[in-house]
Write an enzyme that holds these catalytic residues in place. Sequence first.
Site, PDB file in Angstrom:
ATOM      1  N   GLU A  33     -41.495 -15.775  24.310  1.00 24.38           N
ATOM      2  CA  GLU A  33     -42.285 -15.942  25.634  1.00 24.38           C
ATOM      3  C   GLU A  33     -42.200 -14.249  26.485  1.00 24.38           C
ATOM      4  OE1 GLU A  33     -40.137 -17.841  29.075  1.00 24.38           O
ATOM      5  OE2 GLU A  33     -42.149 -18.732  29.573  1.00 24.38           O
ATOM      6  N   HIS A  35     -41.366 -11.558  28.824  1.00 24.01           N
ATOM      7  CA  HIS A  35     -40.166 -11.681  29.747  1.00 24.01           C
ATOM      8  C   HIS A  35     -40.442 -10.166  30.691  1.00 24.01           C
ATOM      9  CE1 HIS A  35     -38.094 -15.248  28.332  1.00 24.01           C
ATOM     10  NE2 HIS A  35     -37.271 -15.125  29.170  1.00 24.01           N
ATOM     11  N   ASP A  44     -34.900 -15.463  25.692  1.00 20.99           N
ATOM     12  CA  ASP A  44     -34.148 -16.947  25.920  1.00 20.99           C
ATOM     13  C   ASP A  44     -33.470 -17.173  24.675  1.00 20.99           C
ATOM     14  OD1 ASP A  44     -35.383 -17.213  28.350  1.00 20.99           O
ATOM     15  OD2 ASP A  44     -36.983 -18.326  27.876  1.00 20.99           O
ATOM     16  N   HIS A 119     -34.516 -22.271  27.903  1.00 14.79           N
ATOM     17  CA  HIS A 119     -35.942 -22.204  28.419  1.00 14.79           C
ATOM     18  C   HIS A 119     -36.326 -22.958  29.258  1.00 14.79           C
ATOM     19  CE1 HIS A 119     -40.256 -21.058  28.163  1.00 14.79           C
ATOM     20  NE2 HIS A 119     -40.427 -22.239  27.313  1.00 14.79           N
ATOM     21  N   GLU A 121     -38.687 -24.659  30.501  1.00 11.47           N
ATOM     22  CA  GLU A 121     -39.494 -25.793  30.103  1.00 11.47           C
ATOM     23  C   GLU A 121     -39.446 -26.659  29.068  1.00 11.47           C
ATOM     24  OE1 GLU A 121     -40.110 -22.504  31.061  1.00 11.47           O
ATOM     25  OE2 GLU A 121     -41.974 -22.341  31.684  1.00 11.47           O
ATOM     26  N   HIS A 176     -37.739 -16.032  36.694  1.00 12.09           N
ATOM     27  CA  HIS A 176     -38.001 -15.715  35.226  1.00 12.09           C
ATOM     28  C   HIS A 176     -38.115 -14.290  35.159  1.00 12.09           C
ATOM     29  CE1 HIS A 176     -39.865 -16.010  31.276  1.00 12.09           C
ATOM     30  NE2 HIS A 176     -40.780 -15.083  31.992  1.00 12.09           N
ATOM     31  N   GLU A 181     -31.348 -12.929  34.148  1.00 15.67           N
ATOM     32  CA  GLU A 181     -31.819 -12.820  32.985  1.00 15.67           C
ATOM     33  C   GLU A 181     -31.606 -11.161  32.436  1.00 15.67           C
ATOM     34  OE1 GLU A 181     -34.668 -16.093  30.901  1.00 15.67           O
ATOM     35  OE2 GLU A 181     -35.630 -14.678  32.511  1.00 15.67           O
TER      36      GLU A 181
HETATM   37 ZN   LIG Z   1     -36.260 -16.293  30.014  1.00 14.14          ZN
END
Ligand SMILES: [Zn+2]
Length: 260
Positions: A33, A35, A44, A119, A121, A176, A181
């Site tokens: 994904e 970032h 992630d 993650h 989701e 996010h 992170e």
């Molecule tokens: Zn992430």
Amino acid sequence: MTDRVLMQELTWPEYEARVAAGAPLLVGVGATEQHGPHLPLGTDALLASELLRRAASALGGIVLPTVTYGGKSQPKSGGGETFPGTLSLDAVHLIGTIRDVLRGCVRHGARRIAILNGHLENQWYTTEAIDLALRDARAEGVHDLVVVHLTGEDAISEGLLAEMFPEGFPGFALEHAARIETSMMAHLFPDLLRADRLARDPRAVFPRAERHPHRLMPVPPSGVLSPAQGYDADYGRRLVDEMVQYIIIESRDAFSLGTA
Ligand SMILES: [Zn+2]
């Protein structure tokens, strides 16, 4: 070689013996994904894998290959599916993948399994997969399977959050590719952080109701939902310490391993 913790480095007889001796199996579920312009697409999955690797020895556990595709990115927690490089699974496939992994582990004789979700989701799909895997196990006469579902959000202390976010914590969804992170990546994978590419978008502001298709949602062009400025490798070290301790403590407790 009892000091090897990665399944991919074990032979099948080594793996078989460790599982027979009660070794917990540790599975990360990550994502591929976007970032932002400063963190890699695998963030992630990289973080989940590394946290489990660090926790494994204290648990006598084995780290399985991480599930590196996740549930679909959502605009308000990951920028959505429109970014190049975000590559996700339909929910039914993610649930099926995790369920298949768990079913295989049970066939191997494992009765203690920890899943770390990297993650946001993935959370409810993972919950569903665990529920189905427990049902599969019961149908096969296995009644002593214990699965612990770990999430990074539950691991971080309020004290550390208050220190990292003196202006107020925006919540994990808006974090996010942001300060948490980025701090962890700066600590664990400094070579993968493009510190000179930090986005300058302000914190995302979304309508209260989700709009479809997702291009109607005002996602910042960078894909970063809150500023990463203020990240710090030392915060990253403390975040990693808290998360590794959380994995160890929660797994030991769920698996009744004691604190030897
Ligand atoms: Zn992430």
